[in-house]
Design an enzyme around this catalytic site. Structure first.
Site, PDB file in Angstrom:
ATOM      1  N   SER A 204       0.836  -1.210   0.000  1.00 37.77           N
ATOM      2  CA  SER A 204       0.000   0.000   0.000  1.00 37.77           C
ATOM      3  C   SER A 204       0.875   1.267   0.000  1.00 37.77           C
ATOM      4  O   SER A 204       1.629   1.467  -0.936  1.00 37.77           O
ATOM      5  CB  SER A 204      -0.967  -0.052   1.191  1.00 37.77           C
ATOM      6  OG  SER A 204      -1.961   0.931   1.062  1.00 37.77           O
ATOM      7  N   ASP A 348      -9.965  -5.173  -4.295  1.00 42.77           N
ATOM      8  CA  ASP A 348      -9.363  -3.990  -3.657  1.00 42.77           C
ATOM      9  C   ASP A 348     -10.274  -2.776  -3.845  1.00 42.77           C
ATOM     10  O   ASP A 348     -10.581  -2.380  -4.974  1.00 42.77           O
ATOM     11  CB  ASP A 348      -7.976  -3.723  -4.268  1.00 42.77           C
ATOM     12  CG  ASP A 348      -7.148  -2.746  -3.435  1.00 42.77           C
ATOM     13  OD1 ASP A 348      -7.666  -1.651  -3.131  1.00 42.77           O
ATOM     14  OD2 ASP A 348      -6.012  -3.068  -3.074  1.00 42.77           O
ATOM     15  N   HIS A 381      -8.502  -4.852   0.058  1.00 37.76           N
ATOM     16  CA  HIS A 381      -7.214  -4.216   0.350  1.00 37.76           C
ATOM     17  C   HIS A 381      -6.571  -4.744   1.640  1.00 37.76           C
ATOM     18  O   HIS A 381      -5.401  -5.118   1.646  1.00 37.76           O
ATOM     19  CB  HIS A 381      -7.385  -2.697   0.422  1.00 37.76           C
ATOM     20  CG  HIS A 381      -6.092  -1.939   0.372  1.00 37.76           C
ATOM     21  ND1 HIS A 381      -5.366  -1.768  -0.785  1.00 37.76           N
ATOM     22  CD2 HIS A 381      -5.384  -1.313   1.343  1.00 37.76           C
ATOM     23  CE1 HIS A 381      -4.279  -1.066  -0.531  1.00 37.76           C
ATOM     24  NE2 HIS A 381      -4.260  -0.772   0.758  1.00 37.76           N
TER      25      HIS A 381
END
Ligand SMILES: *[C@@H]1O[C@H](CO)[C@@H](O)[C@H](O)[C@H]1NC(C)=O
Ligand SMILES: *[C@@H]1O[C@H](CO)[C@@H](O)[C@H](O)[C@H]1NC(C)=O
Length: 445
Positions: A204, A348, A381
Site C-alpha cells: 500500500s 481492492d 485491500h
C-alpha cells in the site's frame, strides 16, 4: 482513591521511563545548513537507540531485538533539491548478516511525528495517545516482525521526508534508495556482511515507496544491485484511487493524498489554496495532525471534491492534470530492472485491480523484466495485505537465499482464490503467526 493514585503514579512513571522526543521537537532530525555538500545516501549523523520496539498493544511488553541504530542521511526531494531523511536499522537476535531487507511501512501520514523512526520505538505511543483511532504504530508492524523473524537485517526509511509528504512517489523512491546506500555503508560496522544480498518490500503506502524506488533505481542509484522487490496493494493511478475511495470508508485517504502532494509540490499547493471552498478550509485539513487511523477516520464517507469550489471538474486544470499524470501515475518514469513480485486483491476497494493489471502489462512489454504477478480473487485491500504476505515473504526469502528466479525473463501471472500453497508455505505461515503474536503482545525477535 488509593487505587486511583497508585494508577496515576504508575502511569506517570511509565511516561517518564519512556520519555521519547517526537521528531518535530528532536534536534537529531535537524537538516544541516550545508545539506548540498552531502552526496545522496551520505550519512549526516547516526545514533543508537533502545533495542525495543513498540508492540500493537502499547501497554504490553516491548518487542526486544538485538540492536537498533538510526541514520540521518542526504536524499533528494520530488523537485530535485537535496534534503535530509531518517532511517532505522533493526537487527534481530540470531540474525543472518548476509541478508538485508529494506522494508517500507505504510504510515500514510502528513505529520512527521507519525514517522516510523519514532513510532516503532518502544514508548512512543505511551508518550502520545495510544488508543484507537489515535494509534500511532504502523499497522503493518506484523510484516516487519515476520521479516525480522527470518533473521534478516531491516532498514526502514521515513521515506516521506522530514516534513512527511505522503504520496510523493519521487521523494519516497529517493529516500528509500538512499536509506539502502547508508545502510550498506554504515551497517557493516555493526556486523552486516560487506556485500550482503538485499531486497525491498512494501504494501500500500509502502508499495508506493518501493514501486517508485524500483522505477528510479536504474537512473538514481545504478550501483545498487537489488535481488528484487515485493510490492502489494499498490495504487498505480492516484486519480482513479481518489475517484474509487471518495465518499466511502477509505475517503479519508483522499485528503491525505492531496495534502501530501501539496506539501511536495508548491504549484499544486497554491492551486489547492486557490480552489478550496473558504468556509470548509479548516475541515479539509482536520485530519492532518493524526496518524493513519485518525486521519482516515476524520475523512470517512466525505466527498473530497465538495471542498473545491468547482468540484471534480477543477481537477481537469493543467496543474493537477500534469501532476497526477506524472508523479501520480506509476510507470511514467521507467521500467524497473530488478525482479518484482506483485500481489493485488481483485476486490481492492482503494485502487481497482485493473490499474495494477495495466501497469504490469505495460512493464511486461519490455524485454528485460522479470515479474511474478499474484492476483488474489477473494481479497480486498486489508485482507490482501495478510493473505498475500506469506507468498511475498517466501519469494523474498528465495531471493535473499540466492535461489534462481522461476522466470528470469518475462512475466508469470497466477490467479488464486485466497492463498497459494507451495512447498514450505506452511512454515512461513507459522512463522508469521508467531511474529504477529509477538507484535501484539511483545516478546523477542
Ligand atoms: C557540514 O557542516 C558541518 C558543520 O560545520 C561539518 O562538520 C560537516 O563536515 C559539513 N559536511 C560536509 C559534507 O561538508
Ligand atoms: C488514471 O485514472 C484516470 C481516472 O480514472 C483515468 O482518466 C486515466 O486515464 C488513468 N491513467 C492511466 C495512465 O491509466
Amino acid at each position: 482513591m488509593f487505587l486511583r493514585n497508585l494508577w496515576l503514579v504508575g502511569a506517570s512513571w511509565g511516561l517518564l521511563a519512556a520519555a521519547l522526543t517526537p521528531p518535530s521537537q528532536d534536534s537529531w532530525y535537524d537538516q544541516p545548513a550545508n545539506i548540498s555538500a552531502y552526496q545522496p545516501g551520505q550519512l549526516i549523523r547516526a545514533r543508537q537507540v533502545a533495542n525495543q520496539l513498540e508492540p500493537y498493544v502499547a501497554l504490553g511488553m516491548p518487542i526486544e531485538v538485538e540492536v537498533v541504530h538510526q541514520y540521518l542521511y542526504r536524499t533528494t526531494d520530488s523537485l530535485g533539491k537535496p534534503v535530509a531523511a531518517a532511517a532505522t536499522l533493526i537487527v534481530p537476535h540470531n540474525s543472518d548478516p548476509s541478508k538485508l531487507l529494506a522494508y517500507e511501512t505504510f504510515y500514510d501520514a502528513n505529520n512527521p511525528d507519525c514517522s516510523p523512526s519514532y513510532t516503532l520505538r518502544h514508548g512512543s505511543s505511551t508518550a502520545s495517545h495510544s488508543l484507537l483511532p489515535q494509534m500511532t504504530q504502523p499497522l503493518d508492524l506484523a510484516f516487519l516482525a515476520a521479516a525480522l523473524n527470518q533473521g534478516w537485517w531491516i532498514i526502514t526509511a521515513d521515506y516521506e521526508g522530514l516534513d512527511a509528504q505522503f504520496a510523493a512517489g519521487i521523494l519516497a523512491a529517493h529516500a528509500t534508495l538512499d536509506s539502502v546506500r547508508v545502510a550498506l555503508a554504515e551497517a557493516p560496522k555493526l556486523g552486516l556482511a560487506p556485500s550482503p544480498r538485499y531486497a525491498l518490500w512494501g504494501y500500500s503506502g509502502g508499495a508506493l515507496a518501493v514501486e517508485w524506488a524500483a522505477e528510479l533505481q536504474p537512473s538514481y542509484a545504478p550501483e545498487l544491485r537489488f535481488e528484487g522487490a515485493a510490492i502489494g496493494g499498490l495504487l498505480p493511478n492516484l486519480t482513479s484511487a481518489i475517484d474509487t475511495i471518495n465518499m466511502g470508508p477509505f475517503s479519508g485517504a483522499a485528503f491525505v493524498i492531496l495534502i501530501g502532494l501539496a506539501k511536495a509540490y508548491p504549484d499544486f499547493d497554491a492551486w489547492v489554496s486557490q480552489n478550496l471552498v473558504e468556509a470548509s478550509r479548516d475541515q479539509f485539513y482536520r485530519g492532518v495532525d493524526s496518524c493513519v487511523l485518525g486521519e482516515f477516520t476524520a475523512g470517512v464517507l466525505s466527498d473530497v471534491f465538495r471542498f473545491f469550489s468547482r468540484g471534480r471538474p477543477a481537477f481537469l486544470d493543467s496543474i493537477p492534470t500534469e501532476l497526477f499524470g506524472s508523479a501520480g501515475q506509476m510507470g511514467t518514469v521507467a521500467t524497473p530492472k530488478m525482479p518484482m513480485y506483485v500481489y493485488k486483491g481483485a476486490l481492492d476497494e482503494i485502487s481497482p485491480i485493473a490499474d495494477t493489471d495495466a501497469l504490469v502489462e505495460s512493464y511486461c512489454a519490455a524485454e528485460e523484466v522479470s515479474i511474478e504477478y499474484h492476483r488474489i480473487l477473494l481479497a480486498e485491500h486489508m485482507s490482501t495485505a495478510v493473505f498475500g504476505s506469506t507468498s511475498a515473504l517466501q519469494w523474498l526469502a528465495d531471493r535473499l537465499d540466492g535461489k534462481p528466479l522461476v522466470n528470469p525473463r518475462g512475466c508469470v501471472t497466477t490467479t488464486v482464490a485466497l492463498v497459494e500453497l507451495k512447498k514450505d508455505s506452511l512454515m512461513f505461515a507459522a512463522s508469521e503467526v508467531w511474529s504477529t503474536l509477538t507484535s501484539v503482545l511483545g516478546g523477542s525477535l
